[in-house]
Scaffold this active site. Structure first.
Site, PDB file in Angstrom:
ATOM      1  N   ASP A 222       0.649  -1.202   0.011  1.00  8.05           N
ATOM      2  CA  ASP A 222       0.015   0.221   0.142  1.00  8.05           C
ATOM      3  C   ASP A 222       0.695   1.333   0.056  1.00  8.05           C
ATOM      4  O   ASP A 222       1.969   1.106  -0.553  1.00  8.05           O
ATOM      5  CB  ASP A 222      -1.098  -0.069   1.378  1.00  8.05           C
ATOM      6  CG  ASP A 222      -2.393   0.542   0.985  1.00  8.05           C
ATOM      7  OD1 ASP A 222      -2.342   1.795   0.699  1.00  8.05           O
ATOM      8  OD2 ASP A 222      -3.426  -0.086   1.064  1.00  8.05           O
ATOM      9  N   HIS A 245       2.155   1.981  -3.078  1.00  7.30           N
ATOM     10  CA  HIS A 245       1.174   3.002  -3.763  1.00  7.30           C
ATOM     11  C   HIS A 245       1.679   4.296  -3.696  1.00  7.30           C
ATOM     12  O   HIS A 245       0.926   5.159  -3.808  1.00  7.30           O
ATOM     13  CB  HIS A 245      -0.159   2.870  -3.131  1.00  7.30           C
ATOM     14  CG  HIS A 245      -0.680   1.353  -3.426  1.00  7.30           C
ATOM     15  ND1 HIS A 245      -2.088   1.149  -2.926  1.00  7.30           N
ATOM     16  CD2 HIS A 245      -0.331   0.285  -4.033  1.00  7.30           C
ATOM     17  CE1 HIS A 245      -2.259  -0.148  -3.307  1.00  7.30           C
ATOM     18  NE2 HIS A 245      -1.145  -0.627  -4.222  1.00  7.30           N
TER      19      HIS A 245
END
Ligand SMILES: *[C@@H]1O[C@H](CO)[C@@H](O)[C@H](O)[C@H]1NC(C)=O
Length: 397
Positions: A222, A245
């Protein structure tokens, strides 16, 4: 009784030297070795209680103290280290590895595996935290009835914290959370989890003032670093991010009443193969939140899918329940400077601001982003600001 005569006087240097020596030893940090409290470096025995007992002893110490964790693997269940009654600063020096139990049901129902609450002047130096999260990730992937998972290290309502040279592996959930803190320095951190591990954010900061993250390498499933509501005076510098991310401010604006984000600098970052580069994301709902005075500078994008993003219609997981209103979060004074490299998709710059609160004073300076052999494109809405120097692609403002 000592009568001060000229004869005694010449002994004073010796006396004062001895006195200083005494003072030095009595002020020197006391060390609490976790093995003296029964911790076993065998990778099997539960060492939770010995660690908590070593903490209690250090906490009660009348002098600055050190908790020492020698080499070896120590299995720890959920452990909360409370600092409200501690009398002095505590350094935790770790040469070993702290391991979360292999069975994720043991800790996975709690919010955190290891947490510090209301501590002041704590330093964590070295060491490895192994969350052993892979079992929980595959449980989640198979859609089973799994616990939510524990974040590896939570630091809450604390001041004057240093985390230096710590490695965090395979967290069940977030690796590090800094929430409600003042003056936090994280440096030389290594974070590693698989690119498809769910919600394993590297470092999440919120409701905190004066947070610095330096010289760290983050690979995860993430956000590498995320900043939530109430993050102010944040410096993030010399970071490698990938996979992951990207580095983001947000998501913000879920709540109607929300503290803003201000004075954030993200500098000298190398993104490689990440889903996003630098990003600001807000929900499309009413909110009094804001983002202002943000600088993204000296950033390299290596095959990044979405290098530069402002998304005020953020809604990642539930397309049917997206709020679909105008975001109330006001975004202003955001500078993107010296950003170069390769986009992995045609649109390298995507700025989608709120129709009710357009972004103001967005600056693009010295930008060069390509897509394959072509120029990359931009997609923009409701943004105002200016260009400086060479900016490609452009056409946003
Ligand atoms: C902004 O944040 C940085 C880094 O924490 C700090 O050094 C600086 O003083 C802050 N600037 C203002 C105007 O508060």
């Amino acid at each position: 009784m000592v009568i001060i005569t000229p004869k005694v006087l010449h002994l004073f240097p010796i006396f004062s030297f001895l006195l200083l020596l005494l003072l030095k030893f009595s002020l020197a940090a006391t060390t609490y070795n976790v093995q003296s409290y029964g911790a076993k470096p065998d990778g099997k025995s539960d060492s939770t209680k010995p660690f908590l007992n070593a903490w209690a002893a250090a906490c009660a110490s009348g002098k600055p103290s050190t908790i020492y964790v020698p080499q070896g693997k120590y299995v720890l269940g959920t452990a909360q280290f409370w600092g409200h009654s501690c009398k002095n600063s505590i350094t935790i020096r770790i040469d070993g590895t702290l391991v979360q139990p292999y069975d994720y049901h043991v800790t996975g129902h709690n919010a955190h595996w290891l947490s510090f609450e209301r501590v002041n002047g704590v330093k964590i130096i070295g060491g490895t935290l192994d969350g052993q999260g892979a079992g929980l990730w595959s449980c989640k992937a198979s859609g089973g009835n799994c616990p939510g998972g524990a974040s590896t290290l939570g630091i809450y309502n604390s001041n004057n914290i240093v985390v230096s040279g710590l490695t965090s592996l395979n967290s069940q959930l977030f690796h590090v959370i800094v929430d409600g803190c003042n003056n936090v320095m994280i440096q030389g951190m290594k974070i590693s989890a698989s690119s498809n591990s769910p919600n394993t954010d590297g470092i999440h900061i919120q409701n905190s003032n004066g947070v610095t993250v330096l010289s760290s390498i983050i690979a995860t499933g993430d956000d590498c670093i995320s900043m939530g509501p109430g993050s102010s005076n944040v410096l993030i510098q010399s970071i490698f991010c990938g996979p992951g991310h990207g580095i983001s401010i947000g998501s913000l604006g879920w709540n109607k009443q929300e503290p803003g984000v201000q004075n954030v600098t993200v500098k000298s970052v190398n993104f490689q193969g990440t889903q996003n580069g630098v990003r600001i994301k807000t929900w499309a709902r009413p909110s009094n939140g804001f983002v202002k005075n943000v600088l993204f500078q000296d950033v390299t994008m290596g095959n990044v899918k979405n290098p530069i993003v402002i998304d005020q219609h953020y809604c990642p997981d539930h397309p049917n329940s997206c709020p679909n209103q105008a975001s109330g979060v006001k975004i202003s004074a955001v500078t993107f400077k010296q950003i170069r490299g390769r986009s992995a998709s045609p649109v390298a710059i995507s700025i989608g601001c709120s129709q009710n609160n357009p972004c103001r004073s967005i600056t693009f300076q010295d930008i060069s982003l390509t897509y394959g052999n072509q120029a990359a494109r931009v997609a923009c809405a409701y943004a105002g600001g200016s260009y400086h120097g060479f900016v490609q692609p452009r056409g946003c403002l």
